[in-house]
Design an enzyme around this catalytic site. Sequence first.
Site, PDB file in Angstrom:
ATOM      1  N   PHE A   7      -6.810 111.570 -10.828  1.00 45.86           N
ATOM      2  CA  PHE A   7      -6.969 111.092 -12.143  1.00 45.86           C
ATOM      3  C   PHE A   7      -7.066 112.421 -13.244  1.00 45.86           C
ATOM      4  O   PHE A   7      -7.895 112.045 -14.249  1.00 45.86           O
ATOM      5  CB  PHE A   7      -7.775 110.060 -12.691  1.00 45.86           C
ATOM      6  CG  PHE A   7      -7.273 108.617 -12.164  1.00 45.86           C
ATOM      7  CD1 PHE A   7      -7.004 108.264 -10.908  1.00 45.86           C
ATOM      8  CD2 PHE A   7      -6.717 107.766 -13.151  1.00 45.86           C
ATOM      9  CE1 PHE A   7      -6.339 107.294 -10.407  1.00 45.86           C
ATOM     10  CE2 PHE A   7      -6.064 106.573 -12.892  1.00 45.86           C
ATOM     11  CZ  PHE A   7      -5.981 106.217 -11.371  1.00 45.86           C
ATOM     12  N   LEU A   8      -6.786 113.595 -12.792  1.00 48.18           N
ATOM     13  CA  LEU A   8      -6.885 114.769 -13.648  1.00 48.18           C
ATOM     14  C   LEU A   8      -5.687 115.286 -13.765  1.00 48.18           C
ATOM     15  O   LEU A   8      -5.409 116.633 -14.134  1.00 48.18           O
ATOM     16  CB  LEU A   8      -7.726 115.706 -12.957  1.00 48.18           C
ATOM     17  CG  LEU A   8      -9.466 115.549 -13.057  1.00 48.18           C
ATOM     18  CD1 LEU A   8      -9.990 116.381 -12.153  1.00 48.18           C
ATOM     19  CD2 LEU A   8      -9.687 115.153 -14.213  1.00 48.18           C
ATOM     20  N   CYS A  50      -3.106  97.364 -17.213  1.00 54.05           N
ATOM     21  CA  CYS A  50      -4.842  97.307 -17.114  1.00 54.05           C
ATOM     22  C   CYS A  50      -5.481  98.107 -18.120  1.00 54.05           C
ATOM     23  O   CYS A  50      -6.193  97.397 -18.868  1.00 54.05           O
ATOM     24  CB  CYS A  50      -5.132  97.480 -15.690  1.00 54.05           C
ATOM     25  SG  CYS A  50      -4.425  96.176 -14.498  1.00 54.05           S
ATOM     26  N   ASN A  67     -12.357 100.641 -14.222  1.00 56.99           N
ATOM     27  CA  ASN A  67     -11.003 100.935 -14.978  1.00 56.99           C
ATOM     28  C   ASN A  67     -11.428 101.797 -16.146  1.00 56.99           C
ATOM     29  O   ASN A  67     -10.583 102.738 -16.578  1.00 56.99           O
ATOM     30  CB  ASN A  67     -10.435  99.530 -15.496  1.00 56.99           C
ATOM     31  CG  ASN A  67      -9.246  99.195 -14.213  1.00 56.99           C
ATOM     32  OD1 ASN A  67      -9.264  99.639 -13.289  1.00 56.99           O
ATOM     33  ND2 ASN A  67      -8.559  98.212 -14.623  1.00 56.99           N
ATOM     34  N   LYS A  95     -15.155  95.590 -12.020  1.00 56.08           N
ATOM     35  CA  LYS A  95     -13.817  96.018 -12.394  1.00 56.08           C
ATOM     36  C   LYS A  95     -13.772  96.764 -13.627  1.00 56.08           C
ATOM     37  O   LYS A  95     -12.826  97.727 -13.569  1.00 56.08           O
ATOM     38  CB  LYS A  95     -13.137  94.850 -12.128  1.00 56.08           C
ATOM     39  CG  LYS A  95     -11.710  94.653 -12.520  1.00 56.08           C
ATOM     40  CD  LYS A  95     -10.831  95.479 -11.692  1.00 56.08           C
ATOM     41  CE  LYS A  95      -9.480  95.894 -12.058  1.00 56.08           C
ATOM     42  NZ  LYS A  95      -8.828  96.462 -11.482  1.00 56.08           N
ATOM     43  N   LEU A 116      -5.796  96.986  -6.869  1.00 52.09           N
ATOM     44  CA  LEU A 116      -4.533  97.488  -6.343  1.00 52.09           C
ATOM     45  C   LEU A 116      -3.966  98.348  -7.427  1.00 52.09           C
ATOM     46  O   LEU A 116      -4.027  97.802  -8.641  1.00 52.09           O
ATOM     47  CB  LEU A 116      -3.551  96.637  -5.592  1.00 52.09           C
ATOM     48  CG  LEU A 116      -3.068  95.223  -6.692  1.00 52.09           C
ATOM     49  CD1 LEU A 116      -2.082  95.718  -7.625  1.00 52.09           C
ATOM     50  CD2 LEU A 116      -2.746  94.273  -5.693  1.00 52.09           C
ATOM     51  N   VAL A 169      -0.217  90.965  -9.292  1.00 52.81           N
ATOM     52  CA  VAL A 169      -1.487  90.932  -8.460  1.00 52.81           C
ATOM     53  C   VAL A 169      -1.313  89.525  -7.515  1.00 52.81           C
ATOM     54  O   VAL A 169      -1.444  89.658  -6.259  1.00 52.81           O
ATOM     55  CB  VAL A 169      -2.692  90.807  -9.093  1.00 52.81           C
ATOM     56  CG1 VAL A 169      -3.856  90.189  -8.484  1.00 52.81           C
ATOM     57  CG2 VAL A 169      -3.027  92.074  -9.835  1.00 52.81           C
ATOM     58  N   ARG A 201       4.462  96.958 -19.660  1.00 55.67           N
ATOM     59  CA  ARG A 201       3.205  96.723 -20.561  1.00 55.67           C
ATOM     60  C   ARG A 201       2.617  97.909 -20.932  1.00 55.67           C
ATOM     61  O   ARG A 201       2.171  98.751 -20.255  1.00 55.67           O
ATOM     62  CB  ARG A 201       2.298  95.613 -19.860  1.00 55.67           C
ATOM     63  CG  ARG A 201       3.036  94.386 -19.521  1.00 55.67           C
ATOM     64  CD  ARG A 201       2.268  93.239 -18.886  1.00 55.67           C
ATOM     65  NE  ARG A 201       2.202  93.520 -17.418  1.00 55.67           N
ATOM     66  CZ  ARG A 201       1.621  92.745 -16.709  1.00 55.67           C
ATOM     67  NH1 ARG A 201       0.959  91.607 -17.177  1.00 55.67           N
ATOM     68  NH2 ARG A 201       1.505  93.025 -15.454  1.00 55.67           N
TER      69      ARG A 201
HETATM   70  N1  LIG Z   1      -1.118  94.497 -12.654  1.00 54.81           N
HETATM   71  C1  LIG Z   1      -2.083  95.489 -11.992  1.00 54.81           C
HETATM   72  O1  LIG Z   1      -1.649  96.418 -11.616  1.00 54.81           O
HETATM   73  C2  LIG Z   1      -3.393  94.800 -11.741  1.00 54.81           C
HETATM   74  C3  LIG Z   1      -4.283  95.308 -10.772  1.00 54.81           C
HETATM   75  C4  LIG Z   1      -5.748  94.967 -10.663  1.00 54.81           C
HETATM   76  C5  LIG Z   1      -5.943  93.702 -11.581  1.00 54.81           C
HETATM   77  N2  LIG Z   1      -5.177  93.080 -12.210  1.00 54.81           N
HETATM   78  C6  LIG Z   1      -5.502  91.758 -13.065  1.00 54.81           C
HETATM   79  O2  LIG Z   1      -4.969  90.786 -12.388  1.00 54.81           O
HETATM   80  C7  LIG Z   1      -4.469  89.620 -13.343  1.00 54.81           C
HETATM   81  C8  LIG Z   1      -3.043  89.345 -13.254  1.00 54.81           C
HETATM   82  O3  LIG Z   1      -2.299  90.409 -13.519  1.00 54.81           O
HETATM   83  P1  LIG Z   1      -0.683  90.587 -13.380  1.00 54.81           P
HETATM   84  O4  LIG Z   1      -0.383  92.124 -13.764  1.00 54.81           O
HETATM   85  O5  LIG Z   1      -0.601  90.036 -11.893  1.00 54.81           O
HETATM   86  O6  LIG Z   1      -0.112  89.508 -14.363  1.00 54.81           O
HETATM   87  P2  LIG Z   1       1.359  88.783 -14.552  1.00 54.81           P
HETATM   88  O7  LIG Z   1       1.336  88.452 -15.914  1.00 54.81           O
HETATM   89  O8  LIG Z   1       2.169  89.915 -13.585  1.00 54.81           O
HETATM   90  O9  LIG Z   1       1.299  87.432 -13.499  1.00 54.81           O
HETATM   91  C9  LIG Z   1       0.540  86.648 -14.103  1.00 54.81           C
HETATM   92  C10 LIG Z   1       1.181  85.218 -13.492  1.00 54.81           C
HETATM   93  O10 LIG Z   1       0.361  84.076 -13.701  1.00 54.81           O
HETATM   94  C11 LIG Z   1       1.446  83.022 -14.197  1.00 54.81           C
HETATM   95  N3  LIG Z   1       0.262  81.979 -14.592  1.00 54.81           N
HETATM   96  C12 LIG Z   1      -0.258  81.831 -15.640  1.00 54.81           C
HETATM   97  N4  LIG Z   1      -0.933  80.857 -15.898  1.00 54.81           N
HETATM   98  C13 LIG Z   1      -0.729  80.136 -14.848  1.00 54.81           C
HETATM   99  C14 LIG Z   1      -1.238  78.696 -14.271  1.00 54.81           C
HETATM  100  N5  LIG Z   1      -2.122  78.002 -14.870  1.00 54.81           N
HETATM  101  N6  LIG Z   1      -0.564  78.251 -13.021  1.00 54.81           N
HETATM  102  C15 LIG Z   1       0.065  79.175 -12.446  1.00 54.81           C
HETATM  103  N7  LIG Z   1       0.727  80.377 -12.904  1.00 54.81           N
HETATM  104  C16 LIG Z   1       0.169  80.530 -13.954  1.00 54.81           C
HETATM  105  C17 LIG Z   1       2.179  83.513 -14.730  1.00 54.81           C
HETATM  106  O11 LIG Z   1       3.439  82.537 -15.155  1.00 54.81           O
HETATM  107  C18 LIG Z   1       2.535  84.902 -14.312  1.00 54.81           C
HETATM  108  O12 LIG Z   1       3.832  84.728 -13.438  1.00 54.81           O
HETATM  109  C19 LIG Z   1      -4.947  90.356 -14.554  1.00 54.81           C
HETATM  110  O13 LIG Z   1      -6.147  89.628 -14.922  1.00 54.81           O
HETATM  111  C20 LIG Z   1      -5.042  91.867 -14.358  1.00 54.81           C
HETATM  112  O14 LIG Z   1      -5.558  92.529 -15.338  1.00 54.81           O
HETATM  113  C21 LIG Z   1      -3.880  93.399 -12.450  1.00 54.81           C
END
Ligand SMILES: NC(=O)c1ccc[n+]([C@@H]2O[C@H](COP(=O)([O-])OP(=O)(O)OC[C@H]3O[C@@H](n4cnc5c(N)ncnc54)[C@H](O)[C@@H]3O)[C@@H](O)[C@H]2O)c1
Length: 443
Positions: free
Chosen positions: A252-253, A263, A211, A207, A153, A11, A331
């Site tokens: 989503f069907l 997520c 989901n 959000k 996204l 993200v 994941r």
């Molecule tokens: N992956 C998706 O498709 C998606 C879509 C919508 C929302 N989200 C939400 O967005 C958030 C992030 O998801 P993601 O998939 O990008 O996670 P991710 O695990 O890919 O990335 C998180 C990053 O944050 C870094 N991090 C953690 N603590 C930190 C700090 N204190 N300072 C700097 N960096 C730090 C980690 O090293 C890691 O690289 C989550 O809450 C998730 O639910 C994800």
Amino acid sequence: MRVAMIGTGYVGLVSGTCFSEFGHTVVCVDKNPDRIGALQRGEIPIFEPGLDDLVMRNVKAGRLSFTQDIKAAVQGAEAVFIAVGTPSRRGDGEADLSYVYAAAKEIAEAMSHFTLVVTKSTVPVGTGREVERIIRQTRPDADFEVASNPEFLREGAAIEDFMRPDRVVCGVESDRAREILRNLYRPLYLNETPILFTALETAELIKYAANAFLAMKITFINEIADLCEKVNVNVQDVSRGIGLDGRIGSKFLHAGPGYGGSCFPKDTQALVATGRKFSSPLQIIETVVAINDTRKRRMAEKIIAASGGSVRGKTVAVLGLTFKPGTDDMRDSPSLDIIPALQKAGAVVRAYDPEGMHEAKKLLNEVVWCQDGYEAAEGADVLAILTEWNQFRAMDLARLKELLKQPVMVDLRNIYKPAEMEQAGFTYYSVGRPPVMPAGVSA
Ligand SMILES: NC(=O)c1ccc[n+]([C@@H]2O[C@H](COP(=O)([O-])OP(=O)(O)OC[C@H]3O[C@@H](n4cnc5c(N)ncnc54)[C@H](O)[C@@H]3O)[C@@H](O)[C@H]2O)c1
């Protein structure tokens, strides 16, 4: 505008890059030195179509940079986004907010002028208030405000989703915060993308509700698919028949092995936990979670049944490991339940995935890793498709049949047509559709 993006994962990296494409100056921060090192060398640490070009272009234009130095990034920014992970907490399924709170504290320590702190991570109702409290406690003198801007996204289509979203949701407390977010999303605003300004808590709940609804829709069609198998009906016809109803919608069907990914599993669990916490149980989502968990295990049983009731001493070829195509994200992928269950039942698993093998190798043991789908099929008693990557959609069936010990396919994504498989001489099982048997074999 000047933006700091804390967390450079799926993200943070996409959002930060897209904001720079909008013309803002963005500094992406991550704690992980390997990740920042790679980005500084021009390497993209995740697989997301189109992201490499967009990153390069904006780095070259001087609008996008990467650092481990949160202090410098925050001090140079008007808006600071928190985009760190919020995984499931072991035991109770609540969102683990330790990364969010740690980031809030670090931001507070670095602040030097008015800063809008925006939570982009998916966080339960009330988290924004807690972020505010932490910053206030850490820096009683700080001039700041907290907002919520959940991200919708999808991995695999992340750039398109960020650039052309169905809507943008902003939870704000003041006109000042509203103006900053409006400016950040200005290109979308001009495009007439709906931008919803709500209260902080509302944005947080939208959000999870979104989901949970999507996870429920997938689970609904999966249960209908099970019924279809019993009554000799094709679930794809049912999906089309109901999806054309505008109140339902066709997305989503698609019946399959159960939802996975970074997520839906954690967000449904976290919403259930929130419901319990506020004595407002979400029974429908509790049921969705339970059905989906069972389903992933049942998919292994389906493959075992297709192998004649036992896989002991047999070889299963698995095509696709990621939870969906277009990503390397492993994941909570259904493959992580299905493959160990097959191995436990005595199978040797040969597997291939176009992008997920690097991650998969850390999570799965004793798999024979293959270079492509055909190599995986070599000498296997049954072939199972777990992820609908394009390269699996049009395989040379005659060649596959030659390579397999038995021409048996379990297609958990319904990417082949039963008639085509019948013609190719396969025993073919899919999801929610009648099985296909070569002449003389009964189901
Ligand atoms: N992956 C998706 O498709 C998606 C879509 C919508 C929302 N989200 C939400 O967005 C958030 C992030 O998801 P993601 O998939 O990008 O996670 P991710 O695990 O890919 O990335 C998180 C990053 O944050 C870094 N991090 C953690 N603590 C930190 C700090 N204190 N300072 C700097 N960096 C730090 C980690 O090293 C890691 O690289 C989550 O809450 C998730 O639910 C994800």
